[in-house]
Write an enzyme that holds these catalytic residues in place. Structure first.
Site, PDB file in Angstrom:
ATOM      1  N   HIS A   1       0.830  -1.214   0.000  1.00 32.02           N
ATOM      2  CA  HIS A   1       0.000   0.000   0.000  1.00 32.02           C
ATOM      3  C   HIS A   1       0.863   1.262   0.000  1.00 32.02           C
ATOM      4  CE1 HIS A   1      -4.423   0.676   0.337  1.00 32.02           C
ATOM      5  NE2 HIS A   1      -4.041   1.914   0.576  1.00 32.02           N
TER       6      HIS A   1
ATOM      7  N   ARG B   1       1.827   2.734   3.398  1.00 32.65           N
ATOM      8  CA  ARG B   1       0.808   3.495   4.118  1.00 32.65           C
ATOM      9  C   ARG B   1      -0.016   2.639   5.074  1.00 32.65           C
ATOM     10  NH1 ARG B   1      -0.300   8.398   1.635  1.00 32.65           N
ATOM     11  NH2 ARG B   1      -2.575   8.327   1.654  1.00 32.65           N
TER      12      ARG B   1
END
Length: 379
Positions: free
Chosen positions: A265, A268
């Protein structure tokens, strides 16, 4: 001084040019929302460092006079093995938001991934005539999730991308410190606006408004049963995004998915998670030809695409660089980012002795002095 790339994006010669220009003009809280990672941002930094540790062994005396970047993703011919990654709330960066990037993707001949958290309805994005995939966050009410899938199908989307690494949003300290809140004019168009209001309210000291909203909207009980149910619900190609463990990739293939996206991600979610490029080789080796393998997290140029191909990827998803292009010069900025990627990839392919994308899978790679795992061996 205003960057020349704002009015003349064609002068940019690297994706980093747009990043520097965008960071200089964006409000600090929006800049941090896009650029930041979770926790101490260890994985965010490691994504880039891991790419820089991968070296390709080029081959010589091969005819590359007709070098091409053409590829196939999810059964569709594309101009290069690249898709636009799902990125939320793009109207934070430019008034046209997702519309601008989707038009740039259509012109470039690559898929655009519309997200559940898009600030433009999916119907407006597919109406542009390009290839659109729909990224799905599984919501607390399963029926709402399935209704979103049906809406994406009816709109003409060509794949469903289920993100599986967000039971809730990672602790993003920059957003907490900024007490980040969406402006009133930016909303998640695919969610009921009553639920969206949480993302517009001033948060407390421990969470951003967007994180509070996702905790309210997203399900934290997504399992393999969910994947199998979704596979039965839609006839579209199904992609699982957020895979790092080879064992999970095998289970995904067994569940009938058409592709996995090796991803943390973009740094994140779990801080300390393995960089995507480090996970790529083992995942590709584990699934073989049972499904396509894509990756994201840290791709910043055409050489990175070549590295990913050499390590076993069928293609990559690119997110932040396109957001910097969008913030700097709207559609023209996003289009220039994709044009640079295509030029850089063609250059990297030819200089490594590859006349096309398929040949890149046979390149050998070396990582920090030791041969990297390449599931396709080499010649």
């Amino acid at each position: 001084m205003v960057s020349p790339f704002v009015t003349e994006p064609e002068r940019a010669q690297s994706l980093a040019d747009f990043e520097q220009a965008a960071l200089a003009v964006l409000p600090a809280d929006v800049r941090d929302f896009v650029a930041g990672g979770s926790g101490a941002e260890t994985t965010l930094r490691a994504n880039r460092a891991a790419f820089d540790r991968v070296f390709v062994v080029p081959r010589i005396l091969r005819d590359v006079s007709a070098c091409t970047t053409d590829a196939t993703l999810l059964g569709r011919s594309v101009s290069m093995p690249v898709a636009v990654a799902p990125v939320a709330y793009q109207r934070l960066l430019h008034p046209e938001g997702e519309l601008a990037v989707a038009r740039a993707a259509k012109t470039a001949g690559v898929p655009f991934t519309a997200t559940t958290m898009s600030s433009v309805p999916v119907e407006e994005l597919t109406a542009l005539g390009g290839t659109v995939w729909f990224q799905l966050y599984w919501l607390r009410e399963a029926e709402r999730s399935l209704n979103l899938v049906r809406r994406a199908e009816d709109a003409g989307c060509e794949a469903i991308v289920l993100t599986v690494d967000v039971p809730w949003m990672g602790r993003r300290i920059r957003d907490i410190r900024n007490r980040f809140t969406l402006p009133a004019q930016v909303t998640a168009e695919h969610l009921a606006h009553g639920a969206e209001s949480a993302a517009h309210r001033r948060p407390g000291d421990e969470v951003s408004a967007v994180a509070a909203h996702t905790r309210q909207a997203f399900s934290s009980s997504v399992t393999w049963r969910t994947v199998r149910a979704l596979r039965e619900w839609t006839s579209l190609p199904l992609v699982l995004k957020g895979v790092l463990a080879p064992e999970d990739a095998v289970r995904a293939a067994e569940a009938g998915v058409d592709a996995v996206v090796v991803s943390n991600h973009g740094g994140r979610q779990l801080d300390g998670a393995l960089p995507g490029v480090e996970a790529l080789g083992p995942v590709a080796k584990a699934v073989g030809a049972h499904c396509q393998v894509l990756m994201d997290s840290g791709v910043r140029g055409g050489t990175d695409v070549l590295r990913a191909l050499a390590l076993g990827a069928d293609g990559v998803l690119v997110g932040r660089p396109l957001m910097w292009g969008l913030a700097t010069a709207g559609e023209a900025g996003a289009a220039r980012v994709l044009a640079l990627l295509a030029d850089e990839l063609r250059d990297a392919l030819g200089l490594s002795g590859c006349a096309g994308v398929a040949e890149a899978a046979r390149l050998r790679t070396v990582r920090t002095g030791a041969e990297a795992v390449n599931p396709y061996g080499g010649e």
